[in-house]
Design an enzyme around this catalytic site. Structure first.
Site, PDB file in Angstrom:
ATOM      1  N   GLU A 223      47.133  42.223  35.831  1.00  0.00           N
ATOM      2  CA  GLU A 223      47.317  42.410  34.383  1.00  0.00           C
ATOM      3  C   GLU A 223      47.981  41.181  33.759  1.00  0.00           C
ATOM      4  O   GLU A 223      49.166  41.192  33.442  1.00  0.00           O
ATOM      5  CB  GLU A 223      48.128  43.674  34.093  1.00  0.00           C
ATOM      6  CG  GLU A 223      47.388  44.951  34.433  1.00  0.00           C
ATOM      7  CD  GLU A 223      48.065  46.207  33.931  1.00  0.00           C
ATOM      8  OE1 GLU A 223      47.352  47.176  33.603  1.00  0.00           O
ATOM      9  OE2 GLU A 223      49.311  46.243  33.888  1.00  0.00           O
TER      10      GLU A 223
ATOM     11  N   GLU B 281      41.793  49.770  37.019  1.00  0.00           N
ATOM     12  CA  GLU B 281      42.872  50.746  36.864  1.00  0.00           C
ATOM     13  C   GLU B 281      42.528  51.701  35.736  1.00  0.00           C
ATOM     14  O   GLU B 281      42.193  51.270  34.629  1.00  0.00           O
ATOM     15  CB  GLU B 281      44.214  50.071  36.533  1.00  0.00           C
ATOM     16  CG  GLU B 281      44.808  49.241  37.637  1.00  0.00           C
ATOM     17  CD  GLU B 281      46.224  48.766  37.308  1.00  0.00           C
ATOM     18  OE1 GLU B 281      46.903  49.416  36.480  1.00  0.00           O
ATOM     19  OE2 GLU B 281      46.647  47.752  37.882  1.00  0.00           O
TER      20      GLU B 281
END
Length: 338
Positions: A163, A270
């Protein structure tokens, strides 16, 4: 049998076979970085009939075929924010592969959690110059992937950074300094390919429904000639305080745009929904799988749930998909049924 009938039968068999292969190629899975710690602390996993079972078997029975594991550089032994060393990762990857799972490795390039809010360099690298950091990324990445290969596991995918909309290894690898971030990402890519050129390298950004955020990041990556194979997205309606039904069209648009604009495969690495909203989480998962499968030219390659087994009673994490009685949430049936 007449020639025309034989040709029709061959075409039919080929079509069915192709359809099955296409479905098998689609990755459905879970990040289970907490699993070794859960087991070490005595947590028990149960099937819907109450029988105790291996967690990975429970996930496999619900249609999952892929496992994602995070790696920290020098982690502590904290239950929730430690572990995930190279050694633990090799053991888990080998265990998952023996059960038929495909493997994804996720490098955080930190000693603990790295995400949009924090990208701390590992303690051992803190005083290193930028050229030294480039070597650190290469050597650490190569070391872990090579250790896996020596153990008999060649991951199918490797994430270089977790991320990273604001970059990684701050401040040197911040998006305020894209020239350096691009070099760090390419060092990770080069290290992965040095072990096995067939491993797909993923670059991962959060908020998968936010097209402007993704365009800004990957336009800069293109400008810096960043090398990668797959665009990885996180998709959590919960964190932006919206229901999936309000954002799923934006996710679909972004997936399609990323695949076309950069000519890359795309993957939701995710996703997660609230553990106490079973039906809503089932629908979220079904809609996300459908969105990724709908990406043109088979460029949508998979969906992975983040820590579905990380029951709230153990992790205090509200977006697992596990019930208080140690059984999988029926929400996970979405992987089997979609």
């Amino acid at each position: 049998m007449k020639l025309k009938s034989m040709i029709f039968l061959i075409l039919l068999i080929t079509e069915v076979s192709f359809g099955q292969n296409k479905e098998a190629a689609f990755s459905k899975g879970a990040d289970v970085g907490w699993l070794p710690q859960m087991e070490a602390t005595g947590y028990k996993f149960y099937d819907s009939d109450g029988s105790e079972k291996d967690c990975l078997q429970l996930l496999k029975d619900r249609g999952m075929n892929s496992i994602r594991l995070r790696v920290w550089v020098n982690p502590n032994d904290d239950k929730a924010s430690g572990h995930c060393s190279k050694e633990e990762t090799v053991v888990m990857a080998l265990r998952a592969q023996k059960m038929g799972f495909r493997i994804m490795i996720n490098f955080h390039y930190s000693d603990s959690w790295a995400d949009p809010a924090k990208q701390f360099k590992p303690k051992a690298w803190e005083k290193h110059s930028f050229p030294e950091l480039l070597n650190d990324v290469y050597n650490h990445t190569f070391d872990v992937i090579n250790a896996l290969k020596v153990a008999g596991v060649t991951p199918e995918w490797v994430q270089v950074g977790n991320e990273i909309p604001g970059g990684m290894m701050w401040p040197e690898g911040s998006t305020d300094n894209w020239h350096q971030l691009g070099q760090l990402l390419n060092k990770g890519y080069d290290a992965v390919k040095a072990v096995d050129k067939n491993i797909k390298v993923i670059v991962h950004v959060d908020e998968g429904n936010n097209n402007a955020k993704f365009r800004k990041f990957f336009d800069n990556a293109t400008e810096q000639k960043v090398k990668y194979d797959v665009i990885g997205l996180s998709y959590y309606p919960y964190w932006i305080k919206k229901d999936y039904s309000e954002t799923i069209a934006d996710l679909q648009f972004n997936l399609n745009d990323m695949a076309k604009r950069y000519d890359k495969e795309v993957m939701v690495v995710e996703v997660g929904g609230e553990d106490d909203k079973v039906q809503n989480t089932y629908e979220l998962l079904a809609a996300t799988i459908k969105a990724v499968k709908n990406v043109p030219n088979n460029k949508g390659i998979g969906v992975l749930y983040w820590e579905p087994q990380g029951a709230k009673s153990w992790s205090h994490y509200a977006l697992s998909a596990w019930q208080a009685d140690g059984k999988p949430s029926p929400a996970l049936d979405a992987f089997k049924e979609n």
